[in-house]
Motif scaffolding. Structure first.
Motif, PDB file in Angstrom:
ATOM      1  N   ILE A 484       0.837  -1.205   0.000  1.00 40.03           N
ATOM      2  CA  ILE A 484       0.000   0.000   0.000  1.00 40.03           C
ATOM      3  C   ILE A 484       0.866   1.247   0.000  1.00 40.03           C
ATOM      4  O   ILE A 484       0.600   2.214  -0.725  1.00 40.03           O
ATOM      5  N   ALA A 485       1.932   1.246   0.827  1.00 46.47           N
ATOM      6  CA  ALA A 485       2.787   2.425   0.934  1.00 46.47           C
ATOM      7  C   ALA A 485       3.456   2.748  -0.396  1.00 46.47           C
ATOM      8  O   ALA A 485       3.580   3.924  -0.774  1.00 46.47           O
ATOM      9  N   ARG A 486       3.888   1.728  -1.099  1.00 44.19           N
ATOM     10  CA  ARG A 486       4.513   1.978  -2.402  1.00 44.19           C
ATOM     11  C   ARG A 486       3.500   2.583  -3.380  1.00 44.19           C
ATOM     12  O   ARG A 486       3.833   3.502  -4.149  1.00 44.19           O
ATOM     13  N   ASP A 487       2.273   2.085  -3.334  1.00 43.15           N
ATOM     14  CA  ASP A 487       1.238   2.621  -4.217  1.00 43.15           C
ATOM     15  C   ASP A 487       0.914   4.071  -3.862  1.00 43.15           C
ATOM     16  O   ASP A 487       0.831   4.931  -4.745  1.00 43.15           O
ATOM     17  N   VAL A 488       0.749   4.333  -2.562  1.00 41.25           N
ATOM     18  CA  VAL A 488       0.436   5.694  -2.127  1.00 41.25           C
ATOM     19  C   VAL A 488       1.580   6.635  -2.478  1.00 41.25           C
ATOM     20  O   VAL A 488       1.359   7.760  -2.962  1.00 41.25           O
ATOM     21  N   ALA A 489       2.813   6.206  -2.222  1.00 40.01           N
ATOM     22  CA  ALA A 489       3.970   7.064  -2.501  1.00 40.01           C
ATOM     23  C   ALA A 489       4.026   7.457  -3.977  1.00 40.01           C
ATOM     24  O   ALA A 489       4.314   8.613  -4.323  1.00 40.01           O
ATOM     25  N   GLY A 490       3.750   6.492  -4.856  1.00 42.07           N
ATOM     26  CA  GLY A 490       3.735   6.818  -6.285  1.00 42.07           C
ATOM     27  C   GLY A 490       2.629   7.793  -6.631  1.00 42.07           C
ATOM     28  O   GLY A 490       2.825   8.722  -7.433  1.00 42.07           O
ATOM     29  N   ILE A 492       1.227  10.064  -4.723  1.00 40.77           N
ATOM     30  CA  ILE A 492       1.398  11.426  -4.212  1.00 40.77           C
ATOM     31  C   ILE A 492       2.660  12.089  -4.744  1.00 40.77           C
ATOM     32  O   ILE A 492       2.979  13.212  -4.339  1.00 40.77           O
ATOM     33  N   GLY A 493       3.377  11.386  -5.647  1.00 39.58           N
ATOM     34  CA  GLY A 493       4.409  12.073  -6.408  1.00 39.58           C
ATOM     35  C   GLY A 493       5.841  11.803  -6.025  1.00 39.58           C
ATOM     36  O   GLY A 493       6.748  12.501  -6.521  1.00 39.58           O
ATOM     37  N   PHE A 494       6.128  10.805  -5.197  1.00 37.14           N
ATOM     38  CA  PHE A 494       7.520  10.471  -4.917  1.00 37.14           C
ATOM     39  C   PHE A 494       8.107   9.674  -6.079  1.00 37.14           C
ATOM     40  O   PHE A 494       7.398   8.902  -6.740  1.00 37.14           O
ATOM     41  N   ASP A 495       9.419   9.859  -6.336  1.00 37.42           N
ATOM     42  CA  ASP A 495      10.046   9.117  -7.424  1.00 37.42           C
ATOM     43  C   ASP A 495      10.307   7.673  -7.004  1.00 37.42           C
ATOM     44  O   ASP A 495      10.018   7.264  -5.869  1.00 37.42           O
ATOM     45  N   ARG A 496      10.849   6.895  -7.932  1.00 40.60           N
ATOM     46  CA  ARG A 496      10.991   5.462  -7.687  1.00 40.60           C
ATOM     47  C   ARG A 496      11.901   5.173  -6.501  1.00 40.60           C
ATOM     48  O   ARG A 496      11.612   4.291  -5.679  1.00 40.60           O
ATOM     49  N   GLU A 497      13.006   5.901  -6.388  1.00 39.64           N
ATOM     50  CA  GLU A 497      13.937   5.646  -5.286  1.00 39.64           C
ATOM     51  C   GLU A 497      13.286   5.945  -3.935  1.00 39.64           C
ATOM     52  O   GLU A 497      13.377   5.151  -2.997  1.00 39.64           O
ATOM     53  N   ASP A 498      12.619   7.085  -3.817  1.00 46.40           N
ATOM     54  CA  ASP A 498      11.960   7.439  -2.564  1.00 46.40           C
ATOM     55  C   ASP A 498      10.818   6.478  -2.242  1.00 46.40           C
ATOM     56  O   ASP A 498      10.589   6.134  -1.075  1.00 46.40           O
ATOM     57  N   THR A 499      10.111   6.040  -3.284  1.00 47.01           N
ATOM     58  CA  THR A 499       9.045   5.065  -3.077  1.00 47.01           C
ATOM     59  C   THR A 499       9.603   3.769  -2.499  1.00 47.01           C
ATOM     60  O   THR A 499       9.007   3.162  -1.600  1.00 47.01           O
ATOM     61  N   VAL A 501      12.310   3.483  -0.638  1.00 45.04           N
ATOM     62  CA  VAL A 501      12.690   3.730   0.767  1.00 45.04           C
ATOM     63  C   VAL A 501      11.455   3.674   1.666  1.00 45.04           C
ATOM     64  O   VAL A 501      11.472   3.060   2.743  1.00 45.04           O
ATOM     65  N   LEU A 502      10.365   4.312   1.231  1.00 53.31           N
ATOM     66  CA  LEU A 502       9.141   4.295   2.032  1.00 53.31           C
ATOM     67  C   LEU A 502       8.617   2.863   2.195  1.00 53.31           C
ATOM     68  O   LEU A 502       8.156   2.473   3.281  1.00 53.31           O
ATOM     69  N   GLY A 503       8.673   2.076   1.124  1.00 54.66           N
ATOM     70  CA  GLY A 503       8.246   0.689   1.225  1.00 54.66           C
ATOM     71  C   GLY A 503       9.088  -0.084   2.238  1.00 54.66           C
ATOM     72  O   GLY A 503       8.561  -0.876   3.032  1.00 54.66           O
ATOM     73  N   THR A 504      10.405   0.140   2.214  1.00 57.84           N
ATOM     74  CA  THR A 504      11.292  -0.536   3.165  1.00 57.84           C
ATOM     75  C   THR A 504      10.996  -0.114   4.594  1.00 57.84           C
ATOM     76  O   THR A 504      10.975  -0.944   5.515  1.00 57.84           O
ATOM     77  N   LEU A 505      10.772   1.163   4.810  1.00 59.52           N
ATOM     78  CA  LEU A 505      10.479   1.651   6.161  1.00 59.52           C
ATOM     79  C   LEU A 505       9.193   1.027   6.712  1.00 59.52           C
ATOM     80  O   LEU A 505       9.129   0.639   7.884  1.00 59.52           O
ATOM     81  N   VAL A 506       8.182   0.957   5.867  1.00 59.68           N
ATOM     82  CA  VAL A 506       6.909   0.367   6.324  1.00 59.68           C
ATOM     83  C   VAL A 506       7.066  -1.131   6.545  1.00 59.68           C
ATOM     84  O   VAL A 506       6.587  -1.680   7.553  1.00 59.68           O
TER      85      VAL A 506
END
Length: 822
Positions: A484-490, A492-499, A501-506
């Protein structure tokens, strides 16, 4: 009908009596909710009116008297076990006749076992009492005529309403203070696992208060959804009364399944979610209403002076710009006159961020206008929308009330559709203070204090918002949450690398605290596994801050200086690995002088020798805003026990510690060789313990009990059973069964067996005895307790000190689980 006839009919169990009719009404499964409450009130009205008429006739046609329903009965909100709130109103005539009439009314009610709140007063006495007691005043606002002199009742109602409106500027602040005190005592209904449906904030009492405020004509509550919320709570209370057979407003855990079934709901979680949703509507309406009351009272105080200075006419309210299309007015954030929500999809986030940054509430009118007119954001979001979301999340404590305003009008789920699954979702764990959605916002609030510790505060704040988003889905919430976090991050406009990182954190938001408290940090395999999962130094930095924010937002039981120090130690070790410094195989630490002294004494005496050294632990990080900076932690100590090598050492020591009410945090066991010429090896136990309450025991008392435990003269199991019998745990709460697993590849030097079970005195004693019976040696134990849940990891080996073969490890785990279930 005579008084005697009415009294007899009331007690008659046959179909014609009130009792029989009442019972029949309450047991009709098809009739519930508002229709049943109305029917019950009507039935009770008719019965009391008949009693009144019979009593008045028996008194010689008594005049100038009326029977009035007040409070909840006055509103017609009769639950199955509700009190009857009655006022016998009279004009001051024949006191003896009025007293006789009162007896003919009250005694039949008592004889039926119904709770009764009654009074006998003249209109003047009623008004005087209301002026002195705010609760009486509120009850009279709902006065309803039942029987007798209608003009008398109508006159009282008119006078009471006039008094209330005239005195509102003075009495409403008093009422608000009472509400705040009650909320402090009872808590917030929308977060409690065992809420009081009436007294908790957002409950039925607050709904009644909103009616009273509206009756003052000074301010009014937002009405949308308020009646439905009140009805839902009343329906739950009806079902609670029927399920328990008692007049209670407390929705206890053991009754929730039955109440849910009574209401035709899927399960207790569905019930709680509906209760929380209703409470949230009432609580938000209360916030908005009290702000409006304050604004009106301030304007009344200021306006005469302004008029005197400026002449006749109403001065225009000052509007201060906060952001594009957003201004402050009268202590609230409103939309600018030039704002065009239908053309500006970022406006909701911009207004929310501006409000949180200014520490001001969002105006109800502004939020509703945004909800009604704003267009959806494009996918992916423009950079400004993402920046405004991050600004909102990073604003600290004010974020909470702004987020609640957005949620009240459905704007959050329009911005983040996945939010719907966690909204108002209960967490059936005493460690958690909040529902899932509020916990996520609370984590962002906590994370906002750590943004100076990380290089990417935006990723920290968004990860805080999303780390438990997977709890609305089946399976492991961390695994679902990553998707879900990877989908949301994409979106709301985060690039692939930041997406990524967010997926890993979650995915790994629990990794640091679980590893630090349940694994041997000296084992290189432990550190390497964490480094492989995290990947980079920057991600480790973010994960460290997220871990602390998550724990602080969970509740006081989830974080301590001890946990903080373990996590910090783990982070330092993982950071070294990520920097290219491979962890070295640990060498056996040389015994300290004190350890060697204890070992020699234990060998010479042939018995255990304990040493208890109290520890003072500095707090890890800043204390939460709600807690005092010097809030004490449980009194902790280092416990060293040297004992000649023999079977049963672990369960004996664990059992004695349980008897002395000491909580074990960590436990290490190792054979300590003695100096040349002294003798054979001695076991050294190096444990960290904390007193559950009170002071630490004396080492001499521990030693005496350890000697008895090891020689078999101290019946630890029996003593613990006696204590459990003397202090029984709450009935009706069924704990999930224990689970024992083998953590594969967790260590190259030992087999790691992980135990998850309901925490209880003596649990470590039972585990230690079961492992001894299985013929394995415990090298170390890492104990973690969160509320009622214990999660303990045991590093075990065979008699030669080698890890167990896979089949043997699985058999030991299975036998241990079977023992704990028994």
């Amino acid at each position: 009908m005579t008084s005697t006839d009415a009294y007899t009919e009331a007690r008659d169990p046959g179909p014609s009596g009130y009792a029989a009719a009442r019972l029949r009404l309450l047991t009709e499964g098809a009739r519930s909710g508002p229709p049943r409450r109305a029917a019950l009130a009507e039935l009770t009205d008719d019965w009391l009116a008949a009693l009144f008429q019979a009593g008045a006739a028996a008194g010689g046609g008594l005049k100038g008297v009326s029977l009035v329903a007040v409070g909840g009965y006055g509103r017609g909100e009769l639950s199955p076990r509700s009190d009857l709130d009655l006022l016998l109103l009279h004009d001051g005539g024949d006191a003896a006749a009025v007293a006789a009439l009162a007896d003919r009314l009250w005694y039949p009610v008592w004889d039926l076992g119904l709770a009764l709140d009654h009074s006998v007063r003249t209109p003047a006495e009623a008004r005087r009492t209301a002026a002195e007691d705010l609760k009486v005043q509120l009850g009279l606002l709902d006065a309803r005529h039942l029987a007798g002199d209608l003009a008398l009742t109508a006159g009282l109602r008119t006078a009471v309403l006039a008094d209330w409106r005239n005195q509102a500027p003075r009495r409403l602040p008093e009422l608000r203070e009472l509400c705040a005190e009650r909320a402090e005592r009872q808590g917030e209904l929308q977060y409690l696992l065992e809420p009081d449906l009436k007294e908790a904030r957002g409950g039925l009492r607050d709904a009644t208060v909103l009616r009273a405020v509206a009756a003052s004509w000074l301010a009014d509550a937002p009405r949308e959804g308020l009646d439905d919320a009140r009805r839902r709570l009343l329906d739950v209370r009806d079902a609670l009364h029927l399920a328990t057979g008692r007049a209670t407003d407390r929705l206890s855990l053991q009754e929730q399944d039955q109440v849910a079934a009574e209401l035709g709901l899927l399960d207790a979680d569905t019930l709680l979610r509906q209760v929380y949703e209703a409470a949230r509507v009432i609580a938000y309406a209360s916030d908005v209403t009290w702000r409006e009351v304050g604004r009106v009272l301030r304007s009344r105080a200021v306006r005469p002076r302004l008029r005197a200075m400026l002449g006749a006419g109403k001065p225009a309210a000052e509007r201060s710009p906060l952001a594009e299309g957003v201004v402050e007015q009268d202590g609230e954030v409103v939309l600018a006159r030039t704002a065009r929500p239908e053309r500006d999809p970022v406006l909701p986030l911009r207004a929310a961020a501006a409000a949180a940054q200014a520490g001001l509430p969002l105006s109800l009118h502004a939020v509703r206008r945004l909800a009604a007119t704003v267009r959806p954001l494009p996918t992916p979001w423009p950079a400004e929308a993402r920046e405004q979301l991050v600004t909102l999340l990073g604003s600290g404590r004010p974020t909470v009330q702004v987020w609640e305003a957005l949620e009240a009008e459905g704007l959050v789920t329009r911005l983040l559709p996945d939010w719907e699954r966690v909204r108002c979702r209960p967490q059936r764990n005493a460690v958690h203070l909040w529902t899932v959605d509020r916990h996520l916002i609370e984590t962002a609030v906590r994370a906002s204090a750590f943004t100076r510790r990380v290089s990417r505060p935006d990723l920290l704040l968004v990860a805080a918002l999303l780390h438990d988003i997977g709890k609305g889905w089946p399976g492991d919430h961390s695994v679902a949450g990553e998707i879900i976090a990877r989908d949301v991050a994409g979106r709301i406009g985060f690039d692939r690398e930041d997406t990524g990182v967010l997926g890993t954190l979650v995915r790994h938001h629990l990794l640091l605290v679980e590893t630090a408290t349940r694994r041997d940090l000296d084992d290189p395999a432990t550190v390497r596994s964490v480094a492989e999962a995290v990947g980079t130094q920057s991600t480790l930095e973010l994960l460290h801050a997220l871990t602390e924010a998550d724990a602080l937002a969970t509740g006081p039981a989830a974080w301590s200086s001890w946990r903080g120090s373990l996590v910090t130690d783990l982070v330092a070790r993982v950071s070294a690995v990520l920097a290219g410094n491979a962890p070295e195989e640990p060498e056996a630490a040389a015994p300290t002088a004190e350890q060697e002294r204890l070992a020699v004494e234990a060998y010479r005496t042939g018995g255990p020798v304990p040493a208890l050294r109290p520890q003072t632990e500095p707090p890890a990080g800043p204390p939460p805003p709600e807690a005092p900076a010097d809030a004490p932690e449980p009194l902790g100590a280092e416990l060293l026990v040297a004992v000649p090598d023999q079977p049963g050492v672990l369960p004996a020591v664990a059992g004695v510690l349980a008897l002395h009410r000491l909580t074990v945090r960590t436990a290490e066991l190792r054979a300590l060789p003695l100096p040349d010429g002294v003798g054979g090896p001695v076991l050294l136990l190096d444990w960290r313990v904390a007193a559950e309450y009170g002071s630490l025991p004396q080492a001499a008392r521990l030693r005496a009990d350890l000697v008895r435990a090891l020689d078999g003269t101290l019946d630890i199991a029996g003593r613990l059973a006696e204590r459990d019998a003397a202090y029984p745990r709450r009935r009706g709460v069924t704990a999930p069964p224990p689970r024992v697993t083998v953590a594969s590849a967790a260590s190259r030097h030992a087999t790691v067996i992980e135990v998850r079970a309901q925490d209880a005195p003596g649990l470590l004693f039972r585990i230690g005895r079961a492992l001894e019976d299985a013929g394995v040696r415990v090298r170390s134990a890492h104990v973690s307790t969160l509320g009622a849940n214990a999660v303990d990891a045991f590093y075990v080996t065979d008699a030669e000190g080698a890890p167990l073969p896979d089949e043997e490890a699985a058999a030991v785990a299975g036998k241990l689980e079977e023992t704990l279930r028994g």
